[in-house]
Motif scaffolding. Structure first.
Motif, PDB file in Angstrom:
ATOM      1  N   ALA A 150       0.838  -1.199   0.000  1.00  0.00           N
ATOM      2  CA  ALA A 150       0.000   0.000   0.000  1.00  0.00           C
ATOM      3  C   ALA A 150       0.873   1.249   0.000  1.00  0.00           C
ATOM      4  O   ALA A 150       0.581   2.229  -0.700  1.00  0.00           O
ATOM      5  CB  ALA A 150      -0.930  -0.014   1.210  1.00  0.00           C
ATOM      6  N   ASN A 169      10.212   3.141   7.802  1.00  0.00           N
ATOM      7  CA  ASN A 169       9.722   1.766   7.933  1.00  0.00           C
ATOM      8  C   ASN A 169      10.542   1.017   8.972  1.00  0.00           C
ATOM      9  O   ASN A 169      11.743   1.242   9.107  1.00  0.00           O
ATOM     10  CB  ASN A 169       9.807   1.040   6.588  1.00  0.00           C
ATOM     11  CG  ASN A 169       9.034  -0.268   6.606  1.00  0.00           C
ATOM     12  OD1 ASN A 169       7.857  -0.270   6.964  1.00  0.00           O
ATOM     13  ND2 ASN A 169       9.669  -1.365   6.254  1.00  0.00           N
ATOM     14  N   ARG A 170       9.848   0.129   9.705  1.00  0.00           N
ATOM     15  CA  ARG A 170      10.532  -0.657  10.738  1.00  0.00           C
ATOM     16  C   ARG A 170      11.717  -1.396  10.149  1.00  0.00           C
ATOM     17  O   ARG A 170      12.818  -1.354  10.674  1.00  0.00           O
ATOM     18  CB  ARG A 170       9.510  -1.625  11.352  1.00  0.00           C
ATOM     19  CG  ARG A 170      10.064  -2.541  12.386  1.00  0.00           C
ATOM     20  CD  ARG A 170       8.986  -3.465  12.877  1.00  0.00           C
ATOM     21  NE  ARG A 170       8.437  -4.309  11.801  1.00  0.00           N
ATOM     22  CZ  ARG A 170       7.565  -5.283  11.986  1.00  0.00           C
ATOM     23  NH1 ARG A 170       7.109  -5.537  13.200  1.00  0.00           N
ATOM     24  NH2 ARG A 170       7.122  -5.997  10.969  1.00  0.00           N
ATOM     25  N   ARG A 174      13.647  -3.009   3.630  1.00  0.00           N
ATOM     26  CA  ARG A 174      12.464  -2.791   2.794  1.00  0.00           C
ATOM     27  C   ARG A 174      12.321  -1.304   2.434  1.00  0.00           C
ATOM     28  O   ARG A 174      11.941  -0.958   1.312  1.00  0.00           O
ATOM     29  CB  ARG A 174      11.235  -3.274   3.559  1.00  0.00           C
ATOM     30  CG  ARG A 174      10.174  -3.858   2.683  1.00  0.00           C
ATOM     31  CD  ARG A 174       9.163  -4.542   3.541  1.00  0.00           C
ATOM     32  NE  ARG A 174       8.033  -4.987   2.769  1.00  0.00           N
ATOM     33  CZ  ARG A 174       6.895  -5.402   3.322  1.00  0.00           C
ATOM     34  NH1 ARG A 174       6.767  -5.431   4.623  1.00  0.00           N
ATOM     35  NH2 ARG A 174       5.901  -5.803   2.569  1.00  0.00           N
ATOM     36  N   ILE A 235      -4.733   4.466   6.658  1.00  0.00           N
ATOM     37  CA  ILE A 235      -5.457   3.656   5.673  1.00  0.00           C
ATOM     38  C   ILE A 235      -6.066   2.398   6.306  1.00  0.00           C
ATOM     39  O   ILE A 235      -6.833   1.695   5.664  1.00  0.00           O
ATOM     40  CB  ILE A 235      -4.588   3.298   4.443  1.00  0.00           C
ATOM     41  CG1 ILE A 235      -3.478   2.312   4.781  1.00  0.00           C
ATOM     42  CG2 ILE A 235      -4.024   4.547   3.803  1.00  0.00           C
ATOM     43  CD1 ILE A 235      -2.886   1.676   3.525  1.00  0.00           C
TER      44      ILE A 235
HETATM   45  N1  LIG Z   1      -8.009   1.594   3.043  1.00  0.00           N
HETATM   46  C1  LIG Z   1      -7.665   0.816   2.019  1.00  0.00           C
HETATM   47  O1  LIG Z   1      -8.292   0.858   0.931  1.00  0.00           O
HETATM   48  C2  LIG Z   1      -6.471  -0.101   2.129  1.00  0.00           C
HETATM   49  C3  LIG Z   1      -5.855  -0.601   0.964  1.00  0.00           C
HETATM   50  C4  LIG Z   1      -4.731  -1.435   1.100  1.00  0.00           C
HETATM   51  C5  LIG Z   1      -4.269  -1.764   2.384  1.00  0.00           C
HETATM   52  N2  LIG Z   1      -4.909  -1.275   3.504  1.00  0.00           N
HETATM   53  C6  LIG Z   1      -4.400  -1.586   4.862  1.00  0.00           C
HETATM   54  O2  LIG Z   1      -3.043  -1.122   4.934  1.00  0.00           O
HETATM   55  C7  LIG Z   1      -2.254  -1.954   5.782  1.00  0.00           C
HETATM   56  C8  LIG Z   1      -0.967  -2.388   5.049  1.00  0.00           C
HETATM   57  O3  LIG Z   1      -1.298  -3.114   3.879  1.00  0.00           O
HETATM   58  P1  LIG Z   1      -0.124  -3.619   2.889  1.00  0.00           P
HETATM   59  O4  LIG Z   1      -0.800  -4.344   1.795  1.00  0.00           O
HETATM   60  O5  LIG Z   1       0.803  -2.516   2.556  1.00  0.00           O
HETATM   61  O6  LIG Z   1       0.625  -4.676   3.841  1.00  0.00           O
HETATM   62  P2  LIG Z   1       2.155  -5.183   3.770  1.00  0.00           P
HETATM   63  O7  LIG Z   1       2.673  -5.126   2.380  1.00  0.00           O
HETATM   64  O8  LIG Z   1       2.159  -6.476   4.499  1.00  0.00           O
HETATM   65  O9  LIG Z   1       2.987  -4.084   4.648  1.00  0.00           O
HETATM   66  C9  LIG Z   1       2.805  -3.999   6.043  1.00  0.00           C
HETATM   67  C10 LIG Z   1       3.589  -2.793   6.575  1.00  0.00           C
HETATM   68  O10 LIG Z   1       3.306  -2.688   7.988  1.00  0.00           O
HETATM   69  C11 LIG Z   1       4.552  -2.655   8.706  1.00  0.00           C
HETATM   70  N3  LIG Z   1       4.364  -3.237  10.029  1.00  0.00           N
HETATM   71  C12 LIG Z   1       3.681  -4.374  10.340  1.00  0.00           C
HETATM   72  N4  LIG Z   1       3.729  -4.575  11.677  1.00  0.00           N
HETATM   73  C13 LIG Z   1       4.445  -3.552  12.210  1.00  0.00           C
HETATM   74  C14 LIG Z   1       4.846  -3.211  13.539  1.00  0.00           C
HETATM   75  N5  LIG Z   1       4.504  -3.963  14.591  1.00  0.00           N
HETATM   76  N6  LIG Z   1       5.584  -2.085  13.721  1.00  0.00           N
HETATM   77  C15 LIG Z   1       5.947  -1.308  12.667  1.00  0.00           C
HETATM   78  N7  LIG Z   1       5.597  -1.587  11.377  1.00  0.00           N
HETATM   79  C16 LIG Z   1       4.857  -2.704  11.167  1.00  0.00           C
HETATM   80  C17 LIG Z   1       5.511  -3.446   7.848  1.00  0.00           C
HETATM   81  O11 LIG Z   1       6.838  -3.120   8.200  1.00  0.00           O
HETATM   82  P3  LIG Z   1       8.049  -4.172   7.911  1.00  0.00           P
HETATM   83  O12 LIG Z   1       8.441  -3.965   6.470  1.00  0.00           O
HETATM   84  O13 LIG Z   1       9.092  -3.749   8.877  1.00  0.00           O
HETATM   85  O14 LIG Z   1       7.503  -5.537   8.184  1.00  0.00           O
HETATM   86  C18 LIG Z   1       5.116  -2.933   6.441  1.00  0.00           C
HETATM   87  O15 LIG Z   1       5.678  -1.660   6.206  1.00  0.00           O
HETATM   88  C19 LIG Z   1      -3.177  -3.102   6.179  1.00  0.00           C
HETATM   89  O16 LIG Z   1      -3.692  -2.798   7.461  1.00  0.00           O
HETATM   90  C20 LIG Z   1      -4.293  -3.077   5.142  1.00  0.00           C
HETATM   91  O17 LIG Z   1      -5.523  -3.569   5.648  1.00  0.00           O
HETATM   92  C21 LIG Z   1      -5.986  -0.439   3.405  1.00  0.00           C
END
Ligand SMILES: NC(=O)c1ccc[n+]([C@@H]2O[C@H](COP(=O)([O-])OP(=O)(O)OC[C@H]3O[C@@H](n4cnc5c(N)ncnc54)[C@H](OP(=O)(O)O)[C@@H]3O)[C@@H](O)[C@H]2O)c1
Length: 293
Positions: A150, A169-170, A174, A235
């Motif tokens: 995202a 980013n953590r 990445r 988001i």
């Molecule tokens: N509103 C909307 O239309 C929409 C659309 C798409 C996604 N979303 C939401 O956006 C979020 C991310 O989606 P994505 O597809 O980008 O997922 P993703 O590719 O799995 O990325 C997850 C991100 O969250 C970080 N993260 C996870 N746990 C963490 C923690 N404990 N502390 C710090 N950083 C942490 C990860 O960091 P690392 O790289 O360090 O693991 C990574 O940057 C989800 O909640 C999803 O539901 C919403």
């Protein structure tokens, strides 16, 4: 979706609709239990009296390619694509929009009559449209938390609109990979991103922090370093008011929740598959809130 032979699957599908296929689209992902897309698209279909159906199509990673071919054969007009298939969707597309190419992923596939598969990435543009609808300027300085799928789409879209974008980013690896991919994207350290808040106009959380069941963060202390005119977007939409947005609201900042992005990113697919530009209005939002429960 199983590995049924295409012709018998088509026959069975036609029979299940009483002999005439309506216009079909759907969402593919794995798992798909919590997807709001069917409620959103089928709500629009009912509202505009369109004879169509939008289906939830769970598709495991090993069956992605065969599943997409089968959907084409069945007469689907296209699909939305969610986790974990967005990169595979980019690969399977035979034509791509510029923004999908920049993101290296696609969340919307349109099946052409000639067998072409058009791939688009609408998450970032949907995010920007929603900000614009909330009166947030897109050309300022933005700090994006996260470097996942995202974040990539949002950074690409904001940069295309002229924003000066940084990410934190953590995982440093990445973050660096993303800033190497998007020319001009800056990278700040995860440990001290709050110290940059005094110099940004927009803060966006794209991590899963604050999502129901996930870890959270000390947003109150981070936001104490923000300017009074900072806009804050999250988001995550379950819960709708995340702890980040709650703290930002208490601090008197402008906030934007994640539901508007979900609605905006869906409009392109609906328009293409069903021939009507759907409204992203209060009625749509209320219907989705009802589906969220
Ligand atoms: N509103 C909307 O239309 C929409 C659309 C798409 C996604 N979303 C939401 O956006 C979020 C991310 O989606 P994505 O597809 O980008 O997922 P993703 O590719 O799995 O990325 C997850 C991100 O969250 C970080 N993260 C996870 N746990 C963490 C923690 N404990 N502390 C710090 N950083 C942490 C990860 O960091 P690392 O790289 O360090 O693991 C990574 O940057 C989800 O909640 C999803 O539901 C919403």
């Amino acid at each position: 979706m199983d590995r049924e032979r295409p012709d018998s699957a088509r026959l069975r599908l036609t029979e299940s609709f009483g002999g005439t296929l309506p216009r079909l689209a759907g969402v593919v992902g794995w798992p798909l239990d919590h997807s709001l897309s069917p409620a959103l698209h089928n709500g629009w279909l009912r509202r505009y009296h369109i004879s169509g159906r939008y289906l939830k199509l769970p598709l495991s990673p090993e069956n992605f390619k065969a599943g997409i071919k089968l959907l084409q054969h069945l007469g689907f007009r296209g699909v939305n694509v969610t986790i974990p298939h967005k990169e595979d969707a980019f690969q399977i597309a035979t034509r791509l929009t510029e923004i999908a190419r920049r993101c290296g992923s696609a969340n919307t596939l349109v099946f052409g009559d000639d067998g072409e598969i058009f791939g688009d990435s609408t998450d970032g543009t949907g995010f920007c449209e929603n900000l614009r609808a909330h009166g947030v300027a897109l050309h300022g300085r933005a700090l994006i938390l996260g470097a996942g799928g995202a974040a990539r789409a949002i950074c690409a879209a904001l940069m295309e609109k002229g924003s000066d974008v940084s990410i934190a980013n953590r995982s440093v690896t990445r973050a660096k990979a993303l800033s190497a991919q998007l020319h001009g994207l800056r990278h700040v350290s995860w440990d001290d991103w709050p110290s940059h808040l005094g110099a940004v106009d927009l803060l966006v959380n794209t991590t899963s922090l604050g999502m129901q069941g996930a870890a959270d963060y000390d947003w109150e202390s981070a936001l104490s370093k923000a300017r009074d005119d900072l806009s804050v977007a999250d988001i995550v939409y379950v819960p709708l008011e995340t702890s980040l947005l709650r703290q930002a609201r208490r601090r008197g900042l402008r906030t934007v929740d994640g539901l508007g992005m979900l609605i905006e990113q869906a409009r392109v697919g609906f328009r293409t598959w069903f021939g009507k530009d759907p409204q992203a209005d209060d009625a749509t939002r209320r219907a989705l809130l009802g589906a969220l429960g």
